[in-house]
Design a protein around this motif. Sequence first.
Motif, PDB file in Angstrom:
ATOM      1  N   SER A  43       0.832  -1.205   0.000  1.00 54.93           N
ATOM      2  CA  SER A  43       0.000   0.000   0.000  1.00 54.93           C
ATOM      3  C   SER A  43       0.867   1.257   0.000  1.00 54.93           C
ATOM      4  O   SER A  43       0.543   2.249  -0.659  1.00 54.93           O
ATOM      5  CB  SER A  43      -0.927   0.016   1.216  1.00 54.93           C
ATOM      6  N   GLN A  87      -7.229   0.572  -0.275  1.00 52.39           N
ATOM      7  CA  GLN A  87      -7.597  -0.561   0.571  1.00 52.39           C
ATOM      8  C   GLN A  87      -8.708  -0.126   1.536  1.00 52.39           C
ATOM      9  O   GLN A  87      -9.645  -0.861   1.776  1.00 52.39           O
ATOM     10  CB  GLN A  87      -6.352  -0.987   1.351  1.00 52.39           C
ATOM     11  N   ASP A 166      -6.119  -1.877  -4.662  1.00 49.95           N
ATOM     12  CA  ASP A 166      -5.496  -2.393  -3.438  1.00 49.95           C
ATOM     13  C   ASP A 166      -6.532  -3.226  -2.675  1.00 49.95           C
ATOM     14  O   ASP A 166      -7.430  -2.661  -2.057  1.00 49.95           O
ATOM     15  CB  ASP A 166      -4.991  -1.216  -2.582  1.00 49.95           C
TER      16      ASP A 166
END
Length: 282
Positions: A43, A87, A166
């Motif tokens: 990330s 994410q 992500d």
Amino acid sequence: MPLLEMRNIVKEFPGVRALDGVSLTLDTGEFHSLVGENGAGKSTLMKVLSGVYPEGTFTGEILVDDASRHFRGIRDSEKAGIAIIFQELSLVKELTVGENIFLGREPSRFGVVNWSELYHRAAKLLQNLNLPIDPRVKAGSLGIGQQQLVEIAKALSQDAKILVLDEPTAALTESEVETLFGILENLRKRGVGMIYISHKLDEVFRMSDRVTVLRDGKTVATHAASATNKNDIIAAMVGREVGDIFPVTTHTHGAMALSVTGLTAYSADIADKSWSIAYRSP
Ligand SMILES: Nc1ncnc2c1ncn2[C@@H]1O[C@H](COP(=O)(O)OP(=O)(O)OP(=O)(O)O)[C@@H](O)[C@H]1O
Ligand SMILES: [Mg+2]
């Protein structure tokens, strides 16, 4: 010439070297998976790419279409054709789906937001993706999976040539995953390069042209997907041979430890005091 090149990226947080000289390339129309254990740096690398961590907070070089890029924020990376699906869900729950999709890029006429145009475009976009979602409903009224698909629609509304995903399927149902992969196949045909982060190796091997493994902030391997397999990738991720006696575990979330709602983070003068934090100790 690759579409994207990240060269020797080093990014440090206090006490942690999250990225220790990572290099990565992406070709036009390529599906490139990025895998690694929790904390490997995946990330962080994508936040460097998208300008979340701006120029000056890391070292190394980013080239798009062979030109060196210097992003001061997400807007700059968007202009260079990069879209990222984080994410963490990043939709504003109190805003409608349409408002979220065009947030900061609202179509306007004579300096006023053109709402009918905004909802018309949003509806068309959702329709093209076969997503049965009403652009006028509040984002917060949708299930997590649908919110994630709206994030994808938002990324696509930017006509990106590089799309970063992500962990996009963490909250999706099986049929939503199929919808997503249908969308991604179409994007590949249109030449969009994709960086796909996932702990689910079945998904990784479904579409990948190449797979890059990160471990402790370093690139340990980049393989053509056709020349490797799940066991090799797992061994590279953990840094040792792993026999079948060790089951492959996927990353799942435990009980909620901290939840923040409605927090406005862009404004220092705290105009919005309607946020709250819930904490449940383990
Ligand atoms: N904002 C931050 N401040 C301090 N340390 C951070 C921050 N973000 C990430 N780190 C640290 O940097 C390292 C890389 O984290 P990162 O989130 O990039 O990993 P990841 O590969 O995405 O992991 P996961 O699979 O769990 O999402 C970890 O050691 C993490 O604790
Ligand atoms: Mg991560």
